[in-house]
Scaffold this motif. Structure first.
Motif, PDB file in Angstrom:
ATOM      1  N   ALA A   1      -9.722   5.558  -6.905  1.00 19.25           N
ATOM      2  CA  ALA A   1      -8.540   5.277  -6.081  1.00 19.25           C
ATOM      3  C   ALA A   1      -8.779   5.689  -4.631  1.00 19.25           C
ATOM      4  CB  ALA A   1      -7.314   5.992  -6.652  1.00 19.25           C
TER       5      ALA A   1
ATOM      6  N   LYS B   1       2.101  -1.438  -9.748  1.00 19.61           N
ATOM      7  CA  LYS B   1       2.799  -0.508  -8.848  1.00 19.61           C
ATOM      8  C   LYS B   1       3.311   0.706  -9.623  1.00 19.61           C
ATOM      9  CE  LYS B   1       4.175  -4.271  -5.846  1.00 19.61           C
ATOM     10  NZ  LYS B   1       5.258  -5.014  -5.231  1.00 19.61           N
TER      11      LYS B   1
ATOM     12  N   ASP C   1      -3.060  -0.194 -12.580  1.00 14.32           N
ATOM     13  CA  ASP C   1      -1.974   0.654 -12.064  1.00 14.32           C
ATOM     14  C   ASP C   1      -1.465   0.138 -10.713  1.00 14.32           C
ATOM     15  OD1 ASP C   1      -2.171   2.300 -14.282  1.00 14.32           O
ATOM     16  OD2 ASP C   1      -3.146   3.964 -13.208  1.00 14.32           O
ATOM     17  N   LEU C   2      -2.379  -0.277  -9.836  1.00 13.39           N
ATOM     18  CA  LEU C   2      -1.970  -0.792  -8.525  1.00 13.39           C
ATOM     19  C   LEU C   2      -1.248  -2.130  -8.663  1.00 13.39           C
ATOM     20  CD1 LEU C   2      -5.094   0.183  -6.433  1.00 13.39           C
ATOM     21  CD2 LEU C   2      -2.805   1.183  -6.273  1.00 13.39           C
TER      22      LEU C   2
ATOM     23  N   CYS D   1      -0.540  -1.693   2.120  1.00 16.29           N
ATOM     24  CA  CYS D   1      -0.396  -3.140   1.928  1.00 16.29           C
ATOM     25  C   CYS D   1       0.475  -3.760   3.008  1.00 16.29           C
ATOM     26  CB  CYS D   1       0.183  -3.455   0.550  1.00 16.29           C
ATOM     27  SG  CYS D   1      -0.976  -3.141  -0.800  1.00 16.29           S
TER      28      CYS D   1
ATOM     29  N   ILE E   1      -1.915   3.847  -0.963  1.00 18.74           N
ATOM     30  CA  ILE E   1      -2.569   2.534  -1.014  1.00 18.74           C
ATOM     31  C   ILE E   1      -1.524   1.430  -0.897  1.00 18.74           C
ATOM     32  CG2 ILE E   1      -3.799   0.913  -2.530  1.00 18.74           C
ATOM     33  CD1 ILE E   1      -5.315   3.417  -3.639  1.00 18.74           C
ATOM     34  N   LEU E   2      -0.474   1.530  -1.678  1.00 20.13           N
ATOM     35  CA  LEU E   2       0.556   0.488  -1.667  1.00 20.13           C
ATOM     36  C   LEU E   2       1.290   0.439  -0.331  1.00 20.13           C
ATOM     37  CD1 LEU E   2       1.799   0.875  -5.339  1.00 20.13           C
ATOM     38  CD2 LEU E   2       0.409  -0.987  -4.394  1.00 20.13           C
TER      39      LEU E   2
ATOM     40  N   PHE F   1      -5.469  -7.191  -5.388  1.00 15.56           N
ATOM     41  CA  PHE F   1      -6.255  -6.195  -6.111  1.00 15.56           C
ATOM     42  C   PHE F   1      -6.840  -6.898  -7.325  1.00 15.56           C
ATOM     43  CE2 PHE F   1      -5.256  -2.585  -3.675  1.00 15.56           C
ATOM     44  CZ  PHE F   1      -3.935  -2.659  -3.305  1.00 15.56           C
TER      45      PHE F   1
ATOM     46  N   TYR G   1      -1.920   6.319  -5.038  1.00 17.34           N
ATOM     47  CA  TYR G   1      -1.402   4.958  -5.245  1.00 17.34           C
ATOM     48  C   TYR G   1      -0.320   4.634  -4.224  1.00 17.34           C
ATOM     49  CZ  TYR G   1      -3.583   4.780  -9.940  1.00 17.34           C
ATOM     50  OH  TYR G   1      -4.446   4.763 -10.995  1.00 17.34           O
TER      51      TYR G   1
END
Length: 192
Positions: free
Chosen positions: A85, A119, A115-116, A137, A133-134, A145, A130
């Motif tokens: 991750a 969400k 998982d990504l 976006c 990362i989100l 992804f 996570y």
């Protein structure tokens, strides 16, 4: 061409047409290049017992051309899922700083990609990564992804494991070390 909303992180098995057009892997063992105007970011991480954790990211453009790569070697031993991750986060931060608008992020860690895509939320440390990362976006016009098999992610694997005894961050832009150039050339030769 349909764009992926920055808030709609797509599940690859649900949108085969987008993946084919934008260069996601649809099975098989070959790396596939992204469509024009899209940057594909392959990530990988690995833990070498007694040495530390290595994370690698390689970005390539249409036709498989090298754009940039980054590796981060740490003495600490991270959980593999967390390291995977973190590699995605490093790649997306670099893509944002370089002004890329449309990206495909590929990893051979199915659990993290799923998982990504879903969400997924929770209280463990990994969910903070996570969330970061989100949140990133929102910096892009399009983010996909995608899970990719290890044999289609060999350049990122090579970058993650290059010089594990040299702690720190290394970055290559435009020109990569010879061993990475050779691996990229092999991918380009084998592209469908």
């Amino acid at each position: 061409m349909a764009a992926v909303s920055t808030r709609d992180v797509r599940r690859p098995e649900l949108d085969d047409g987008l993946r084919r057009r934008e260069g996601g892997t649809v099975g098989g063992g070959c790396w596939r290049g992204p469509g024009e105007g899209v940057v594909k970011i392959n990530t990988d991480a690995g833990v070498i017992e007694g040495v530390g954790t290595g994370m690698g990211v390689v970005a390539r453009t249409h036709g498989g051309l090298f754009a940039w790569a980054v590796t981060l070697q740490e003495r600490s031993i991270l959980d593999v899922k967390r390291a995977e991750a973190e590699a995605i986060f490093i790649g997306m931060k670099e893509a944002r700083s370089r002004g890329h608008a449309r990206i495909i992020v590929e990893s051979d860690c199915l659990a993290v990609i799923k998982d990504l895509q879903d969400k997924k939320k929770g209280r463990a440390d990994i969910f903070r990564i996570y969330d970061d990362i989100l949140s990133l976006c929102n910096s892009f016009t399009s983010v996909v992804f995608s899970f990719v098999r290890r044999e289609s992610n060999c350049v990122a694997h090579l970058v993650a494991h290059s010089s594990p005894w040299i702690v720190g961050r290394r970055f290559w832009s435009d020109v990569a070390p010879q061993h990475i150039v050779e691996a990229i050339s092999n991918d380009i030769i084998n592209m469908n």
